[in-house]
Scaffold this motif. Structure first.
Motif, PDB file in Angstrom:
ATOM      1  N   HIS A  82     -19.064  82.829  29.348  1.00 28.08           N
ATOM      2  CA  HIS A  82     -18.290  82.006  28.425  1.00 28.08           C
ATOM      3  C   HIS A  82     -17.548  80.922  29.207  1.00 28.08           C
ATOM      4  CE1 HIS A  82     -18.425  86.105  26.476  1.00 28.08           C
ATOM      5  NE2 HIS A  82     -19.137  85.340  25.664  1.00 28.08           N
ATOM      6  N   LEU A  83     -17.928  79.684  28.973  1.00 34.44           N
ATOM      7  CA  LEU A  83     -17.346  78.537  29.675  1.00 34.44           C
ATOM      8  C   LEU A  83     -16.622  77.666  28.659  1.00 34.44           C
ATOM      9  CD1 LEU A  83     -17.262  77.176  32.519  1.00 34.44           C
ATOM     10  CD2 LEU A  83     -19.181  75.758  31.737  1.00 34.44           C
ATOM     11  N   LEU A  84     -15.334  77.515  28.839  1.00 32.10           N
ATOM     12  CA  LEU A  84     -14.503  76.739  27.918  1.00 32.10           C
ATOM     13  C   LEU A  84     -14.044  75.453  28.597  1.00 32.10           C
ATOM     14  CD1 LEU A  84     -12.196  79.560  26.456  1.00 32.10           C
ATOM     15  CD2 LEU A  84     -14.420  78.774  25.605  1.00 32.10           C
ATOM     16  N   GLN A  85     -14.334  74.308  27.969  1.00 29.25           N
ATOM     17  CA  GLN A  85     -13.841  73.022  28.456  1.00 29.25           C
ATOM     18  C   GLN A  85     -12.446  72.801  27.917  1.00 29.25           C
ATOM     19  OE1 GLN A  85     -16.398  69.760  27.489  1.00 29.25           O
ATOM     20  NE2 GLN A  85     -15.066  68.206  28.410  1.00 29.25           N
ATOM     21  N   ARG A  86     -11.552  72.356  28.771  1.00 27.47           N
ATOM     22  CA  ARG A  86     -10.149  72.205  28.385  1.00 27.47           C
ATOM     23  C   ARG A  86     -10.000  71.315  27.155  1.00 27.47           C
ATOM     24  NH1 ARG A  86      -7.233  70.009  33.071  1.00 27.47           N
ATOM     25  NH2 ARG A  86      -7.934  67.981  32.290  1.00 27.47           N
ATOM     26  N   GLY A  87      -9.341  71.850  26.146  1.00 24.00           N
ATOM     27  CA  GLY A  87      -9.023  71.096  24.942  1.00 24.00           C
ATOM     28  C   GLY A  87     -10.127  71.020  23.906  1.00 24.00           C
ATOM     29  N   ILE A  88     -11.304  71.564  24.200  1.00 27.10           N
ATOM     30  CA  ILE A  88     -12.449  71.455  23.293  1.00 27.10           C
ATOM     31  C   ILE A  88     -12.699  72.810  22.622  1.00 27.10           C
ATOM     32  CG2 ILE A  88     -14.885  70.858  23.054  1.00 27.10           C
ATOM     33  CD1 ILE A  88     -13.090  68.541  23.909  1.00 27.10           C
ATOM     34  N   PRO A  89     -12.625  72.889  21.291  1.00 30.38           N
ATOM     35  CA  PRO A  89     -12.890  74.161  20.616  1.00 30.38           C
ATOM     36  C   PRO A  89     -14.333  74.623  20.844  1.00 30.38           C
ATOM     37  CG  PRO A  89     -11.804  72.608  19.133  1.00 30.38           C
ATOM     38  CD  PRO A  89     -12.228  71.832  20.336  1.00 30.38           C
ATOM     39  N   ALA A  90     -14.505  75.885  21.171  1.00 27.08           N
ATOM     40  CA  ALA A  90     -15.826  76.476  21.349  1.00 27.08           C
ATOM     41  C   ALA A  90     -16.001  77.601  20.336  1.00 27.08           C
ATOM     42  CB  ALA A  90     -15.981  77.032  22.763  1.00 27.08           C
ATOM     43  N   ALA A  91     -17.065  77.519  19.537  1.00 24.32           N
ATOM     44  CA  ALA A  91     -17.323  78.559  18.547  1.00 24.32           C
ATOM     45  C   ALA A  91     -17.644  79.869  19.247  1.00 24.32           C
ATOM     46  CB  ALA A  91     -18.471  78.145  17.644  1.00 24.32           C
ATOM     47  N   VAL A  92     -17.020  80.947  18.810  1.00 26.39           N
ATOM     48  CA  VAL A  92     -17.248  82.267  19.406  1.00 26.39           C
ATOM     49  C   VAL A  92     -17.280  83.312  18.296  1.00 26.39           C
ATOM     50  CG1 VAL A  92     -16.250  81.771  21.674  1.00 26.39           C
ATOM     51  CG2 VAL A  92     -14.759  82.521  19.800  1.00 26.39           C
ATOM     52  N   CYS A  93     -17.954  84.424  18.589  1.00 20.29           N
ATOM     53  CA  CYS A  93     -17.937  85.524  17.623  1.00 20.29           C
ATOM     54  C   CYS A  93     -16.577  86.201  17.678  1.00 20.29           C
ATOM     55  CB  CYS A  93     -19.071  86.511  17.903  1.00 20.29           C
ATOM     56  SG  CYS A  93     -18.832  87.556  19.345  1.00 20.29           S
ATOM     57  N   ASP A  94     -16.293  87.006  16.686  1.00 25.00           N
ATOM     58  CA  ASP A  94     -14.974  87.646  16.599  1.00 25.00           C
ATOM     59  C   ASP A  94     -14.702  88.557  17.793  1.00 25.00           C
ATOM     60  OD1 ASP A  94     -15.021  86.328  14.207  1.00 25.00           O
ATOM     61  OD2 ASP A  94     -14.610  88.084  12.965  1.00 25.00           O
ATOM     62  N   LYS A  95     -15.741  89.235  18.271  1.00 24.73           N
ATOM     63  CA  LYS A  95     -15.604  90.138  19.418  1.00 24.73           C
ATOM     64  C   LYS A  95     -15.185  89.361  20.663  1.00 24.73           C
ATOM     65  CE  LYS A  95     -19.442  91.175  21.205  1.00 24.73           C
ATOM     66  NZ  LYS A  95     -20.819  91.695  21.357  1.00 24.73           N
ATOM     67  N   THR A  96     -15.862  88.240  20.921  1.00 20.32           N
ATOM     68  CA  THR A  96     -15.543  87.416  22.081  1.00 20.32           C
ATOM     69  C   THR A  96     -14.183  86.745  21.918  1.00 20.32           C
ATOM     70  OG1 THR A  96     -17.857  87.025  22.609  1.00 20.32           O
ATOM     71  CG2 THR A  96     -16.290  85.404  23.424  1.00 20.32           C
ATOM     72  N   ALA A  97     -13.861  86.356  20.709  1.00 20.71           N
ATOM     73  CA  ALA A  97     -12.549  85.758  20.449  1.00 20.71           C
ATOM     74  C   ALA A  97     -11.429  86.711  20.860  1.00 20.71           C
ATOM     75  CB  ALA A  97     -12.423  85.394  18.969  1.00 20.71           C
ATOM     76  N   HIS A  98     -11.585  87.965  20.513  1.00 23.49           N
ATOM     77  CA  HIS A  98     -10.563  88.964  20.861  1.00 23.49           C
ATOM     78  C   HIS A  98     -10.468  89.124  22.377  1.00 23.49           C
ATOM     79  CE1 HIS A  98      -8.087  92.563  20.603  1.00 23.49           C
ATOM     80  NE2 HIS A  98      -8.939  93.166  21.423  1.00 23.49           N
ATOM     81  N   LYS A  99     -11.620  89.178  23.052  1.00 23.50           N
ATOM     82  CA  LYS A  99     -11.612  89.363  24.510  1.00 23.50           C
ATOM     83  C   LYS A  99     -10.982  88.174  25.215  1.00 23.50           C
ATOM     84  CE  LYS A  99     -15.689  92.360  24.747  1.00 23.50           C
ATOM     85  NZ  LYS A  99     -17.085  92.479  25.256  1.00 23.50           N
ATOM     86  N   LEU A 100     -11.386  86.955  24.829  1.00 19.53           N
ATOM     87  CA  LEU A 100     -10.842  85.764  25.473  1.00 19.53           C
ATOM     88  C   LEU A 100      -9.353  85.617  25.208  1.00 19.53           C
ATOM     89  CD1 LEU A 100     -13.708  83.184  24.783  1.00 19.53           C
ATOM     90  CD2 LEU A 100     -13.109  84.226  26.986  1.00 19.53           C
ATOM     91  N   GLY A 101      -8.944  85.920  23.977  1.00 19.40           N
ATOM     92  CA  GLY A 101      -7.530  85.817  23.641  1.00 19.40           C
ATOM     93  C   GLY A 101      -6.677  86.798  24.414  1.00 19.40           C
TER      94      GLY A 101
END
Length: 322
Positions: A281-300
């Motif tokens: 999972h690679l997130l660019q600063r300031g750019i929303p990246a669509a993620v599944c709910d499972k990944t959203a919880h982990k990243l958060g």
């Protein structure tokens, strides 16, 4: 009668005398260039949303439609798969099969591109689909599976999984309940047939899909459907039903659990140009990246001060990662 026999009798009645707006909020059928939907089909629009998602229908897929109704969505699927036998519609109620056949004949007269050979209507039910294993690209149903009791719903979902090709898609639209429906309403077979008392909660509904083997679910829409009020339905408080449009994919369930996409995004706000969690999972600063709910919880949970997780939009059309 069993609840399924009650449902069959009910839909035999509304096949012969259409009941406009029976199951759903009044809505306009999907408009597609060169597609004219006969009035009789519109009157028999016994669905709560749509299962026809154009982005899933490239390359003329084979479609198994469970519960043909008035034939509206079978016609819409045929719009994308214009070849003989591309759409197989399985319907247990003889009167509904007859009504859909008539409606499709009218559609052939009103739509030069459509031939009735594109849609094959056959007797059968959701629990014993008269189709071979791994035979179709898409299985679809609209406002039918919510009628089933949980054990029967599990059977129907497993049958859908059986007939789908690897990577195939189960496209559904069903009412869901915002809180558990009381027992006295669940036992009302007439209300169940009318799609008002058999709905599961979102969590129950999606978990049954996963238990049937589907490794990814995408929520295409979630909207208010009907309100069960305290006076009419003998409830302590009003109970809202919602309409849920979903696409479930016949892919393996990952070791860490199935992926459910509900429109969440992850947004990195740290000092680096990118954030990499090391597992894809690679997130660019300031750019929303669509993620599944499972990944959203982990990243958060990894960097709560630097990674914002947005709320579900309940509208997801692809992209993103698990």
């Amino acid at each position: 009668m069993t609840y399924l026999e009650t449902a069959a009798q009910f839909y035999s009645e509304v096949a012969q005398i259409p009941e406009v707006g029976l199951c759903c909020v009044q809505s306009t059928s999907m408009q597609l260039p060169g597609l004219k939907i006969p009035v009789a089909m519109q009157e028999m629009n016994y669905g709560c949303g749509t299962t026809v998602h154009p982005t899933e229908l490239v390359n003329q897929p084979s479609v198994l439609y469970v519960g043909v109704g008035g034939g509206l969505e079978a016609l819409q699927f045929a719009y994308f798969s214009r070849r003989p036998g591309a759409i197989i519609a399985v319907e247990p109620v003889a009167a509904m099969r007859a009504a859909a056949t008539r409606n499709l004949e009218i559609a052939a007269q009103e739509n030069p591109w459509f031939d009735t050979s594109f849609v094959q209507i056959i007797p059968g039910d959701a629990f014993h689909l008269p189709v071979a294993d791994v035979a179709v690209d898409v299985v679809a149903q609209n406002c039918l599976f919510n009628i089933f009791e949980p054990a029967d719903l599990s059977l129907a979902l497993k049958e859908a999984y059986r007939v789908l090709k690897p990577g195939g898609r189960l496209q559904m639209s069903d009412p869901i309940a915002t809180s558990p429906i009381p027992e006295h309403l669940q036992q009302d077979e007439r209300l169940r047939a009318m799609c008002l008392s058999g709905a599961l909660t979102y969590e129950e509904y999606t978990q049954l899909i996963i238990k049937a083997g589907f490794g990814q679910i995408e929520i295409r829409a979630r909207r208010p459907y009907r309100l069960l009020d305290t006076q009419t339905y003998q409830l302590e408080k009003n109970l809202l039903l919602e309409s849920l449009d979903s696409v479930a994919f016949k892919v393996d369930i990952p070791e860490d659990g199935a992926c459910i996409f509900t429109g969440k995004t992850a947004i990195y706000s740290g000092i680096e140009a990118f954030f990499d969690d090391g597992v894809g999972h690679l997130l660019q600063r300031g750019i929303p990246a669509a993620v599944c709910d499972k990944t959203a919880h982990k990243l958060g949970s990894l960097k709560p001060a630097e990674i914002m997780i947005t709320d579900s939009t309940w509208h997801y059309n692809g992209g993103g990662c698990c």
